[in-house]
Design a protein around this motif. Structure first.
Motif, mmCIF file in Angstrom:
data_model
loop_
_atom_site.group_PDB
_atom_site.id
_atom_site.type_symbol
_atom_site.label_atom_id
_atom_site.label_comp_id
_atom_site.label_asym_id
_atom_site.label_seq_id
_atom_site.Cartn_x
_atom_site.Cartn_y
_atom_site.Cartn_z
ATOM 1 N N ASP A 65 -2.179 10.288 -0.779
ATOM 2 C CA ASP A 65 -2.608 8.991 -0.061
ATOM 3 C C ASP A 65 -2.740 9.926 1.656
ATOM 4 O OD1 ASP A 65 -1.538 7.571 -2.249
ATOM 5 O OD2 ASP A 65 -3.070 6.314 -1.021
ATOM 6 N N GLY A 97 -3.851 5.445 8.218
ATOM 7 C CA GLY A 97 -3.069 5.288 7.261
ATOM 8 C C GLY A 97 -2.112 3.814 7.713
ATOM 9 N N ASN A 125 -6.055 10.452 3.813
ATOM 10 C CA ASN A 125 -6.076 9.617 5.105
ATOM 11 C C ASN A 125 -6.365 10.889 6.379
ATOM 12 O OD1 ASN A 125 -5.884 7.163 3.941
ATOM 13 N ND2 ASN A 125 -3.726 7.257 4.263
ATOM 14 N N ALA A 180 1.655 4.430 -2.851
ATOM 15 C CA ALA A 180 1.042 5.933 -2.445
ATOM 16 C C ALA A 180 1.675 6.950 -3.098
ATOM 17 C CB ALA A 180 1.213 6.127 -0.885
ATOM 18 N N TYR A 217 0.895 -1.200 0.045
ATOM 19 C CA TYR A 217 -0.058 0.094 0.021
ATOM 20 C C TYR A 217 0.840 1.274 -0.097
ATOM 21 C CZ TYR A 217 -2.382 3.868 2.201
ATOM 22 O OH TYR A 217 -2.938 4.973 2.474
#
Ligand SMILES: Cc1cc2nc3c(=O)[nH]c(=O)nc-3n(C[C@H](O)[C@H](O)[C@H](O)COP(=O)(O)O)c2cc1C
Length: 266
Positions: A234, A245, A238, A35, A31
């Protein structure tokens, strides 16, 4: 974080011979590696007044229509990405509720008492949570809310004008600025990792796609426009959606509202 959102870590891993910690790290690193880092120092919101957890009462949504309704074939044919919204038109509260219900709401109960949902989910882990940013919805203050699917209610998390912040976090996409509502889809990673370990990486994103697809079709059926938003900073989104996150992160956003012009239909 709102109630019932961090239970994933406590869930028992099915067949967990292995290394839940390693799998968690694998998913999180994948992830993070993908990002978009965002602009340093960018503020998530110009007007943002977070509420103490539990300080604002949940809001009841009108019961969703769960039979009849718009035709599925029409919705499929009419769905188009809409990037310009009519700022003079607001959503009815019941319409927002209908969209949230369609996305991944409670559609029934199994004989064993399990809540059944409108969207499928790998292993019925349901990692996706919905957070509407409300710009223009009748009867709702502008702000950010959490959808409680089990009781079809909204929990207010913060009040303020967040459309501009949503647009900025989405790399200056006006669709997020202008939309009547922008729904943030987060994933609580551990709910799926605790069962599927590294394979959860696939399922988390597939689950988000099912929920977003339902939202887009429901919007089309209701004569509204929607736009999927996967391009965003990202850390900024978040922060905006109040996800840490780490255990929970925003995977997707969907902008919704009345189209400014009729989208090109098939
Ligand atoms: C995973 C995904 C991410 C997307 N992200 C964005 C986005 O950030 N901004 C945007 O305007 N459209 C976004 N879209 C919409 C696509 O551009 C759009 O679906 C495509 O051009 C086809 O057009 P249609 O949706 O009108 O059929 C995204 C679509 C998907 C499936």
């Amino acid at each position: 974080m709102s109630e019932g959102k961090t239970t994933g870590a406590e869930e028992k891993s099915a067949g967990a011979e292995g290394k839940p910690a390693g799998a968690t790290e694998f998913v999180w690193e994948a992830y993070r590696r993908t990002a978009y880092p965002g602009r340093p120092g960018a503020k998530p919101a110009e007007t943002f007044s977070p509420l103490e957890a539990g300080s604002a009462e949940d809001l009841e949504l009108p019961p969703p229509l769960s039979a009849g309704g718009p035709g599925l074939w029409d919705a499929l044919r009419l769905r188009r990405s809409v990037r310009r919204y009519d700022g003079s038109q607001s959503l009815e509260l019941g319409t927002l509720g209908q969209l949230l219900w369609a996305a991944c709401g409670r559609s029934g109960d199994s004989p064993s008492g399990r809540i059944l949902r409108t969207a499928p989910s790998a292993g019925a882990r349901y990692p996706i949570e919905l957070y509407p940013i409300v710009n223009r919805v009748k009867g709702l203050r502008q702000g950010i809310y959490h959808y409680k699917h089990a009781v079809h209610r909204l929990t207010p998390l913060a009040y303020g004008q967040l459309g501009g912040a949503a647009g900025a976090a989405a790399m200056e996409q006006d669709s997020c600025r202008e939309a009547a509502a922008v729904i943030g889809l987060t994933a609580v990673f551990e709910r799926t990792i605790s069962r599927y370990e590294e394979r959860a990486l696939r399922y988390l994103f597939l689950d988000a796609g099912h929920v977003a697809g339902n939202l887009a079709l429901a919007a089309a059926g209701l004569g509204l426009g929607s736009c999927m938003v996967g391009a965003f900073f990202d850390d900024q989104v978040n922060e905006l959606f109040r996800a840490n996150g780490q255990t929970e992160a925003v995977l997707y956003m969907v902008a919704l509202g009345h189209p400014l012009a009729r989208p090109e239909a098939g």
